[in-house]
Design a protein around this motif. Structure first.
Motif, short mmCIF file in Angstrom:
data_model
loop_
_atom_site.label_atom_id
_atom_site.label_comp_id
_atom_site.label_asym_id
_atom_site.label_seq_id
_atom_site.Cartn_x
_atom_site.Cartn_y
_atom_site.Cartn_z
N UNK A 123 0.82 -1.21 0.00
CA UNK A 123 0.00 0.00 0.00
C UNK A 123 0.85 1.26 0.00
N UNK A 124 2.02 1.18 0.62
CA UNK A 124 2.92 2.33 0.68
C UNK A 124 3.68 2.56 -0.61
N UNK A 125 3.68 1.57 -1.52
CA UNK A 125 4.43 1.72 -2.77
C UNK A 125 3.85 2.83 -3.63
N UNK A 126 2.52 2.98 -3.60
CA UNK A 126 1.87 4.03 -4.38
C UNK A 126 1.35 3.58 -5.72
N UNK A 127 1.34 2.26 -5.98
CA UNK A 127 0.77 1.76 -7.22
C UNK A 127 -0.76 1.90 -7.18
N UNK A 128 -1.43 1.91 -8.35
CA UNK A 128 -2.90 1.97 -8.34
C UNK A 128 -3.47 0.85 -7.47
N UNK A 129 -4.40 1.21 -6.62
CA UNK A 129 -4.96 0.23 -5.69
C UNK A 129 -6.20 -0.47 -6.25
N UNK A 130 -7.18 0.29 -6.69
CA UNK A 130 -8.43 -0.31 -7.16
C UNK A 130 -8.65 -0.12 -8.65
N UNK A 131 -8.15 0.97 -9.22
CA UNK A 131 -8.44 1.29 -10.63
C UNK A 131 -7.18 1.79 -11.32
N UNK A 132 -6.87 1.16 -12.45
CA UNK A 132 -5.77 1.61 -13.30
C UNK A 132 -6.30 2.64 -14.30
N UNK A 133 -5.58 3.71 -14.50
CA UNK A 133 -5.93 4.68 -15.53
C UNK A 133 -5.33 4.21 -16.85
N UNK A 134 -6.12 3.46 -17.62
CA UNK A 134 -5.63 2.90 -18.88
C UNK A 134 -5.47 3.98 -19.94
N UNK A 135 -6.34 4.98 -19.90
CA UNK A 135 -6.22 6.15 -20.79
C UNK A 135 -6.32 7.39 -19.92
N UNK A 136 -5.27 8.20 -19.94
CA UNK A 136 -5.27 9.43 -19.14
C UNK A 136 -6.37 10.38 -19.63
N UNK A 137 -6.86 11.26 -18.77
CA UNK A 137 -7.90 12.21 -19.21
C UNK A 137 -7.47 13.02 -20.42
N UNK A 138 -8.37 13.16 -21.37
CA UNK A 138 -8.08 13.91 -22.58
C UNK A 138 -9.37 14.51 -23.12
N UNK A 139 -9.23 15.50 -24.00
CA UNK A 139 -10.39 16.14 -24.63
C UNK A 139 -9.95 16.72 -25.96
N UNK A 140 -10.89 16.84 -26.89
CA UNK A 140 -10.60 17.43 -28.18
C UNK A 140 -10.24 18.90 -28.00
N UNK A 141 -9.49 19.44 -28.96
CA UNK A 141 -9.08 20.84 -28.88
C UNK A 141 -10.24 21.80 -29.12
N UNK A 142 -11.28 21.32 -29.83
CA UNK A 142 -12.44 22.14 -30.12
C UNK A 142 -13.63 21.66 -29.31
N UNK A 143 -14.49 22.60 -28.92
CA UNK A 143 -15.70 22.23 -28.18
C UNK A 143 -16.54 21.28 -29.04
N UNK A 144 -17.08 20.24 -28.43
CA UNK A 144 -17.81 19.22 -29.18
C UNK A 144 -19.27 19.08 -28.74
N UNK A 145 -19.73 19.94 -27.82
CA UNK A 145 -21.14 19.87 -27.41
C UNK A 145 -21.66 21.28 -27.16
N UNK A 146 -22.82 21.65 -27.72
CA UNK A 146 -23.55 20.87 -28.72
C UNK A 146 -22.82 20.87 -30.05
N UNK A 147 -22.97 19.79 -30.82
CA UNK A 147 -22.21 19.59 -32.05
C UNK A 147 -22.89 20.31 -33.21
#
Length: 270
Positions: free
Chosen positions: A217-241
């Motif tokens: 637990x002290x190592x700091x590895x993901x405990x319950x959930x791995x972030x397989x894809x880091x948060x990201x977003x398109x450069x342009x607003x996409x809603x409403x399209x």
């Protein structure tokens, strides 16, 4: 339709893909409970039927929008001041009642009912916001989940998903460490009073496994959930399209105009 698109603020959609941590392999956290003999591990095994057992990843998904996790983010001024920006006075540097028409109407109704009219936003308010705005989608029907959050500021949407994931992981890790330490204290006290060598060896083995788990637990590895894809977003607003809504609105307007012309001519003939 074009006017409606100008009235509705454009938003950016930030996404993040998470999945349960592995139980084996070099990238895994490892098993959550010590691998002991059935007799020694019976006392620490999670009891209940199969449909009652909840995995760490299920707890993670349930806690994402919970008040305990929101309490961890409540102390983050960047998060709170942006989400509740209508209640933050930049010049005074403090919270104030929002000035919008709907907010003033709500305050007036509360005043008429004899209730407190307003309170600064807290963890419960943040939790309600997350429940409304955060979507959790299944990825291809498997165990992976896609977290989706929309906001008018692209960078903020990405920051929120990043810190929300970290706060949820930290909450689960702290709770696991608290439980392991409580068990170790209990086992240590029992060892001091045991005279049976067989029971003493079993509890000593359990203590060793708990120390190993606490070390992991002290190592700091993901405990319950791995972030397989880091948060990201398109450069342009996409809603409403607008690419979809403008043509659809034009087609709808054309049919409405044709219907109106036909109805007008039918009325003139009648």
């Amino acid at each position: 339709m074009s006017l409606a698109l100008h009235v509705v603020p454009p938003q950016f959609t930030a996404t993040m893909v998470v999945g349960p941590t592995g139980r084996s392999g070099p990238v895994s956290m490892g098993p959550r409970t010590p691998a002991l003999t059935p007799a020694a591990g019976r006392s620490i095994a999670e009891q209940g039927t199969a449909d009652e057992l909840v995995s760490d990843f299920s707890r993670y998904l349930a806690l994402l929008t919970s008040v305990p996790v929101a309490e961890k983010l409540e102390g983050d001024p960047e998060i709170m001041r942006e989400i509740f920006r209508t209640s933050w006075d930049v010049e005074a540097g403090q919270w104030r009642p929002p000035t919008g028409l709907a907010s003033r109407l709500g305050q007036a109704l509360r005043w008429l009912a004899g209730h407190q009219t307003w309170a600064p936003p807290d963890a419960a308010d943040l939790s309600r916001h997350l429940k409304r705005q955060l979507s959790i989608e299944s990825v291809s029907g498997g165990p992976l989940r896609r977290l989706v959050y929309r906001h008018e500021k692209r960078d903020f949407a990405i920051v929120l998903l990043t810190r929300l994931h970290g706060a949820t992981e930290a909450h689960l890790r702290e709770e696991a460490a608290r439980r392991v330490k409580a068990e170790m204290d209990h086992v240590g006290r029992r060892l001091e009073s045991l005279s049976n060598m067989e029971n003493s060896r079993a509890l000593s083995a359990l203590m060793g496994e708990q120390e190993r788990l606490l070390l992991m637990l002290d190592v700091g590895l993901p405990y319950a959930a791995d972030a397989l894809e880091a948060p990201s977003a398109l450069s342009l607003a996409d809603w409403p399209n607008p690419i979809l809504l403008v043509p659809a609105g034009a087609v709808g307007g054309l049919f409405l105009a044709l219907f109106g012309i036909g109805a007008y001519h039918g009325w003139r003939r009648g």
